[in-house]
Write an enzyme that holds these catalytic residues in place. Structure first.
Site, PDB file in Angstrom:
ATOM      1  N   HIS A  21      67.632  39.962  30.512  1.00 24.87           N
ATOM      2  CA  HIS A  21      66.761  39.936  31.784  1.00 24.87           C
ATOM      3  C   HIS A  21      67.441  38.855  32.785  1.00 24.87           C
ATOM      4  O   HIS A  21      67.196  37.803  32.982  1.00 24.87           O
ATOM      5  CB  HIS A  21      65.388  39.140  31.450  1.00 24.87           C
ATOM      6  CG  HIS A  21      64.419  39.858  30.365  1.00 24.87           C
ATOM      7  ND1 HIS A  21      64.878  40.231  29.140  1.00 24.87           N
ATOM      8  CD2 HIS A  21      63.505  40.550  30.700  1.00 24.87           C
ATOM      9  CE1 HIS A  21      63.793  40.915  28.762  1.00 24.87           C
ATOM     10  NE2 HIS A  21      63.002  41.235  29.482  1.00 24.87           N
ATOM     11  N   HIS A  62      62.390  35.280  27.874  1.00 21.85           N
ATOM     12  CA  HIS A  62      63.188  36.331  28.101  1.00 21.85           C
ATOM     13  C   HIS A  62      64.372  36.152  29.152  1.00 21.85           C
ATOM     14  O   HIS A  62      65.407  36.550  29.112  1.00 21.85           O
ATOM     15  CB  HIS A  62      62.516  37.332  28.881  1.00 21.85           C
ATOM     16  CG  HIS A  62      61.477  37.175  29.804  1.00 21.85           C
ATOM     17  ND1 HIS A  62      60.336  36.524  29.584  1.00 21.85           N
ATOM     18  CD2 HIS A  62      61.492  37.407  31.306  1.00 21.85           C
ATOM     19  CE1 HIS A  62      60.031  36.219  31.016  1.00 21.85           C
ATOM     20  NE2 HIS A  62      60.832  36.923  31.900  1.00 21.85           N
ATOM     21  N   HIS A 104      63.012  44.843  36.091  1.00 22.92           N
ATOM     22  CA  HIS A 104      62.739  43.672  34.787  1.00 22.92           C
ATOM     23  C   HIS A 104      63.393  44.290  33.587  1.00 22.92           C
ATOM     24  O   HIS A 104      63.147  45.216  33.327  1.00 22.92           O
ATOM     25  CB  HIS A 104      60.998  43.673  34.701  1.00 22.92           C
ATOM     26  CG  HIS A 104      60.831  42.546  33.536  1.00 22.92           C
ATOM     27  ND1 HIS A 104      60.595  41.088  33.909  1.00 22.92           N
ATOM     28  CD2 HIS A 104      60.735  42.614  32.227  1.00 22.92           C
ATOM     29  CE1 HIS A 104      60.537  40.363  33.022  1.00 22.92           C
ATOM     30  NE2 HIS A 104      60.289  41.399  31.796  1.00 22.92           N
ATOM     31  N   SER A 159      33.014  20.358   8.979  1.00 24.86           N
ATOM     32  CA  SER A 159      32.698  21.571   8.019  1.00 24.86           C
ATOM     33  C   SER A 159      33.972  21.508   7.155  1.00 24.86           C
ATOM     34  O   SER A 159      34.051  21.903   5.884  1.00 24.86           O
ATOM     35  CB  SER A 159      32.331  22.748   8.826  1.00 24.86           C
ATOM     36  OG  SER A 159      31.181  22.633   9.287  1.00 24.86           O
ATOM     37  N   GLU A 194      41.785  27.264  19.102  1.00 24.11           N
ATOM     38  CA  GLU A 194      42.461  27.567  17.883  1.00 24.11           C
ATOM     39  C   GLU A 194      44.067  27.770  18.058  1.00 24.11           C
ATOM     40  O   GLU A 194      44.979  27.417  17.388  1.00 24.11           O
ATOM     41  CB  GLU A 194      41.965  28.625  16.915  1.00 24.11           C
ATOM     42  CG  GLU A 194      40.712  28.433  16.239  1.00 24.11           C
ATOM     43  CD  GLU A 194      39.529  28.622  17.027  1.00 24.11           C
ATOM     44  OE1 GLU A 194      38.390  28.225  16.794  1.00 24.11           O
ATOM     45  OE2 GLU A 194      39.714  29.258  18.282  1.00 24.11           O
ATOM     46  N   GLN A 201      31.135  34.669  10.736  1.00 20.21           N
ATOM     47  CA  GLN A 201      31.715  33.368  10.008  1.00 20.21           C
ATOM     48  C   GLN A 201      32.822  33.483   8.705  1.00 20.21           C
ATOM     49  O   GLN A 201      33.397  32.406   8.285  1.00 20.21           O
ATOM     50  CB  GLN A 201      30.511  32.216   9.809  1.00 20.21           C
ATOM     51  CG  GLN A 201      29.644  32.131  11.018  1.00 20.21           C
ATOM     52  CD  GLN A 201      30.197  31.748  12.197  1.00 20.21           C
ATOM     53  OE1 GLN A 201      30.686  30.631  12.232  1.00 20.21           O
ATOM     54  NE2 GLN A 201      30.244  32.700  13.229  1.00 20.21           N
TER      55      GLN A 201
END
Length: 615
Positions: free
Chosen positions: A28, A68, A253, A335, A356, A417
């Protein structure tokens, strides 16, 4: 360097990017050429780095998020004297350290593997968190990103987290070259559009011409003087800058330049400028690892304890013994029970909220700085971060992931869940370790063992209580298993893990009452799997029945089947797993409906034995 010298250095980086891609026949170069001036000014004036000591605690950290554009990175290494010209021209060759996308396993100056766009800034946030909250050595984290990857949601998870944590040691440099892989980006050269977004998250923004080296220099200085918030430099650039035939043109590209020799002449020819990169300031070592013994929590056989509770208590104890252990959570610490660690070691706890991808990326960044991270959320939600887990493996990162609330046994919350694909997901990661304990003492031991392993380690924990069947001094080597029932008359082996272990034991008792002696194996190490024990059981009993609170694809059953993939005779096998879409029900009802409770195991075992002895 003065303005003219900086311009010359930028041209050298362009020429070397063209040369490297031309030698490889791929790459690239145009994406590298747009950011060459940004790299030149950083390398010559602002980066503090000792290439002979990449682990120097005072080194600035540089992340090439647009991986890249690796020819630009390698060209910069050549300018800094870290690589010679011969090495540069091995780009993308078999066995070369200069891969198409850079990885730290090949080059010591690379912080993290990139190439899956949108990951460099989130990992940079993790490195900056380590620098600001733990290391205190004053290093800066520079992240060079492309404008195309700003479409990734993970970038904005990182942007919010960095501003919330006031990471003024973090500088993002966006190469706004307008063109993506297939054409123009969403916002083209509209720097204000990007600035408004970053400002909304609380970043200091600077908009510049990315080919004006004096403006770049001032922008970097402004970033270094900004306090209390991260800085993003939005640089308007041209893809393929400096070569008229490719500059700001679509359709080029990921391709070498059509006429590399002519392009090099147009850029002024090869150069051999050498940059004396600023040395980092003296700094103390990042941290020393405590060697105190781990005083793990202990439970008595017969107690009923959720393995998630055992995880939290064991992690807190591990944190007391080892000051390199850090914990992260996705806003479910009450939890997952990471809250136990947070209360005892708040300085080493990182709340990532419901992001997350950023949580796993931060763990990768912390691991790059020598920490031992444990990152936890619901097993089902880790699927959102799978690409970050995959790239962490590409990086050779060592981190511990913990998925709680696994399987249908969570009960009434329903299928959204329930982690039912997590074992398959984690087993597929290169070099991973996958553990699924069934009781509290086993969990505690495995949590401690994970700290000493390499690669990606995954621990699966349960919401509800399970009976403690092992004593607190029992050992659980990774790659092992436990034979809980055994005799020389066994006609069937039931292989279980986690919640299905007590169900398997109950089924074995029921089958024994029917005159069918059963061997029960607790396969707590799902990867690597205990092949010798499984093969012996198959040889001695002839039948294997696997039972798991997971989908049938990729989990415990497949792990057991792979123990017999070397050409030896296959034992008679059957699998019990979650094959339907669960609804809301009690844990016991869920296990029964899925066909993985003790009664279902006993029925399947009896049928398997009867078929094995049928004439």
């Amino acid at each position: 360097m003065n303005t003219g010298e900086l311009l010359e250095l930028g041209q050298q980086l362009r020429v070397d990017s063209v040369r490297a891609a031309d030698a490889a026949g791929s790459g690239h170069p145009t994406s590298s050429m747009s950011a060459a001036d940004l790299m030149a000014v950083l390398l010559a004036h602002h980066l503090r780095y000792d290439f002979d000591r990449p682990a120097h605690p005072g080194n600035d950290r540089f992340v090439l998020s647009k991986g890249h554009a690796s020819p630009l990175l390698y060209a910069a290494y050549r300018a800094a004297g870290a690589l010679d010209d011969d090495a540069l021209l091995t780009f993308r060759e078999l066995g070369s350290r200069l891969e198409g996308h850079p990885t730290p396993q090949r080059l010591p100056w690379v912080e993290t593997a990139t190439g899956s766009l949108g990951q460099g800034l989130p990992v940079g946030v993790g490195i900056a968190l380590s620098g600001k909250r733990l290391d205190h050595t004053g290093y800066r984290v520079w992240v060079l990103t492309g404008d195309s990857e700003l479409a990734e949601g993970s970038v904005w998870e990182a942007a919010e987290h960095a501003a919330y944590e006031h990471l003024d040691n973090l500088v993002a440099v966006v190469d706004v070259n307008r063109l993506g892989q297939r054409g123009p980006t969403r916002h083209g050269h509209d720097l204000d559009a990007y600035a408004r977004r970053f400002q909304a998250f609380g970043w200091h923004t600077v908009e510049i011409d990315g080919h004006d080296v004096d403006a770049i220099d001032r922008a970097y200085g402004e970033a270094l003087s900004t306090r209390g918030q991260p800085t993003v430099i939005l640089a308007r650039t041209l893809k393929g800058k400096g070569v008229e035939g490719v500059q700001d043109r679509e359709g080029l590209h990921g391709k070498p330049l059509p006429d590399a020799d002519e392009a090099i002449r147009e850029l002024g020819g090869p150069r051999a400028l050498r940059v004396e990169v600023h040395q980092p300031p003296a700094a103390r070592a990042l941290h020393s690892v405590s060697t105190a013994p781990v005083e793990l929590p202990r439970w008595d056989p017969g107690d009923e304890v959720p393995t998630r509770d055992a995880y939290g208590r064991a992690l807190a104890a591990l944190g007391t013994a080892r000051d390199d252990v850090v914990a992260l959570d996705g806003e479910v610490g009450d939890s997952t029970r990471t809250e136990f660690f947070a209360k005892e070691h708040p300085d080493r706890y990182f709340e990532c909220y419901i992001a997350e991808q950023q949580m796993v990326a931060a763990a990768v960044g912390l691991a790059a700085r020598g920490r031992v991270p444990y990152a936890a959320t619901f097993a089902a939600f880790l699927t959102r971060a799978h690409d970050f887990v995959r790239m962490a493996s590409v990086s050779g990162a060592s981190l511990n992931l913990v998925g709680s609330h696994a399987g249908v046994s969570i009960g009434q919350d329903g299928p959204s869940q329930m982690g039912l694909e997590d074992l398959a997901m984690m087993r597929a990661v290169h070099g991973s370790t996958v553990l699924h304990p069934c009781d509290a003492n086993q969990t505690a031991r495995l949590v401690a063992a994970m700290a000493g392993l390499d690669g990606i380690r995954y621990l699966r924990t349960l919401r509800g209580g399970t009976p403690v069947i092992y004593g607190p001094d029992e050992e659980f080597p990774v790659g092992g298993s436990k034979v809980l029932r055994s005799s020389d008359r066994d006609r069937l082996t039931v292989v279980a893990a986690g919640i299905t272990v007590p169900e398997a034991l109950a089924a074995a008792d029921a089958l024994a009452g029917d005159g069918i002696p059963v061997r029960v194996i607790d396969l707590y190490s799902v990867k690597p799997v205990d092949r010798p024990t499984l093969r012996l059981a198959a040889q001695e009993t002839g039948c294997l029945l696997t039972v798991e609170d997971h989908r049938p694809e990729g989990g415990l059953g497949d792990a057991v089947a792979e123990a017999f993939c070397d050409g030896r005779p296959q034992p008679r096998t059957a699998r019990l797993a979650v094959r339907t879409m669960p609804g809301s029900a009690s844990p016991a009802e869920q296990l029964r409906a899925a066909g993985i409770d003790a009664e279902s195991i006993a029925a399947a075992g009896k049928l398997l034995v009867e078929e094995a002895i049928a004439p």
